[in-house]
Write an enzyme that holds these catalytic residues in place. Structure first.
Site, PDB file in Angstrom:
ATOM      1  N   PRO A 194       0.784  -1.232   0.000  1.00  0.00           N
ATOM      2  CA  PRO A 194       0.000   0.000   0.000  1.00  0.00           C
ATOM      3  C   PRO A 194       0.817   1.284   0.000  1.00  0.00           C
ATOM      4  CG  PRO A 194      -0.200  -1.184   2.089  1.00  0.00           C
ATOM      5  CD  PRO A 194       0.471  -2.100   1.134  1.00  0.00           C
TER       6      PRO A 194
ATOM      7  N   ARG B  70       5.163  10.731  -2.701  1.00  0.00           N
ATOM      8  CA  ARG B  70       4.812  10.543  -1.305  1.00  0.00           C
ATOM      9  C   ARG B  70       6.039  10.791  -0.408  1.00  0.00           C
ATOM     10  NH1 ARG B  70       4.894   4.487   1.194  1.00  0.00           N
ATOM     11  NH2 ARG B  70       3.977   5.060   3.171  1.00  0.00           N
TER      12      ARG B  70
ATOM     13  N   TYR C 189      11.033   8.608   1.266  1.00  0.00           N
ATOM     14  CA  TYR C 189      10.971   7.527   0.271  1.00  0.00           C
ATOM     15  C   TYR C 189      11.665   7.860  -1.055  1.00  0.00           C
ATOM     16  CZ  TYR C 189       7.622   5.604   3.580  1.00  0.00           C
ATOM     17  OH  TYR C 189       7.042   5.116   4.723  1.00  0.00           O
TER      18      TYR C 189
ATOM     19  N   ASN D 223       8.133  -5.441  -0.875  1.00  0.00           N
ATOM     20  CA  ASN D 223       7.982  -4.348   0.076  1.00  0.00           C
ATOM     21  C   ASN D 223       6.517  -4.331   0.516  1.00  0.00           C
ATOM     22  OD1 ASN D 223       7.737  -2.066   1.578  1.00  0.00           O
ATOM     23  ND2 ASN D 223       8.951  -0.767   0.214  1.00  0.00           N
TER      24      ASN D 223
ATOM     25  N   HIS E 298       3.898  -4.496   9.370  1.00  0.00           N
ATOM     26  CA  HIS E 298       3.768  -4.384  10.815  1.00  0.00           C
ATOM     27  C   HIS E 298       2.443  -4.938  11.344  1.00  0.00           C
ATOM     28  CE1 HIS E 298       6.983  -1.700   9.714  1.00  0.00           C
ATOM     29  NE2 HIS E 298       6.147  -0.903   9.067  1.00  0.00           N
TER      30      HIS E 298
ATOM     31  N   GLU F 189      12.342  -9.277   2.086  1.00  0.00           N
ATOM     32  CA  GLU F 189      11.547  -8.106   2.478  1.00  0.00           C
ATOM     33  C   GLU F 189      12.417  -6.858   2.304  1.00  0.00           C
ATOM     34  OE1 GLU F 189       9.338  -8.363   6.313  1.00  0.00           O
ATOM     35  OE2 GLU F 189      10.393  -6.517   6.779  1.00  0.00           O
TER      36      GLU F 189
ATOM     37  N   ARG G 151      12.791   5.186  12.806  1.00  0.00           N
ATOM     38  CA  ARG G 151      11.532   5.928  12.678  1.00  0.00           C
ATOM     39  C   ARG G 151      10.650   5.649  13.900  1.00  0.00           C
ATOM     40  NH1 ARG G 151       9.054   4.962   6.903  1.00  0.00           N
ATOM     41  NH2 ARG G 151       7.802   6.747   7.613  1.00  0.00           N
TER      42      ARG G 151
END
Ligand code: DHK
Length: 144
Positions: free
Chosen positions: A10, A18, A23, A74, A80, A98, A107
């Site tokens: 997503p 974004r 990113y 990804n 999570h 991953e 973060r």
């Protein structure tokens, strides 16, 4: 022909637009093209799929069985939260790496935990979109 599947979860359709400080500025198409070019040099193929829907990602993981040498995944925010994606990875024999573009460890604390990493071959985080190429390189090396 040996092939890899690149799956993106997503909000990664918005890559390049974004939160670029986190990113980066490259769009998903650009990342896919660069990865395809890298694999092409080695005579490997690449299929790519992005979805904002968990079930669609699960369907693609199921369908990957017997079709690909590996999956570069990804899972974005599903990393999570998703027991269902973890179970899908466990259900197939295709190895999964991953990938996270950002360094999930510096973060918010909730990004440090991955429900999927324990059932993946490996995890790459924090290298920006280079991480997808590093994952492809690992599959190429492993198949030598
Ligand atoms: C991408 C996302 O969308 C986040 O939800 C993850 C990951 C990190 C990335 O760094 O690629 O927490």
């Amino acid at each position: 022909m040996k092939r890899l599947l690149m799956l993106n979860g997503p909000n990664l359709n918005l890559l390049g637009k974004r939160e670029p400080t986190i990113y980066g500025n490259s769009g998903l198409e650009e990342v896919e093209t660069e990865l395809r070019e890298l694999l092409d040099v080695h005579g490997w193929g690449l299929s790519c799929f992005q979805s904002n829907h968990e079930g669609e990602l699960i369907d693609h993981i199921h369908k990957a069985e017997g079709q690909f040498e590996g999956i570069i995944f990804n899972p974005a925010a599903y990393t999570h939260t998703s027991v269902a994606l973890r179970d899908a990875i466990s259900a197939i024999s295709v190895p999964v790496i991953e990938v996270h573009i950002s360094n999930v460890h510096n973060r918010e604390p909730f990004r440090r935990e991955s429900l999927l990493a324990p059932v993946c071959w490996g995890q790459i985080a924090g290298l920006g979109t280079i991480g997808y190429k590093v994952a492809a390189q690992a599959f190429l090396e492993a198949e030598k």
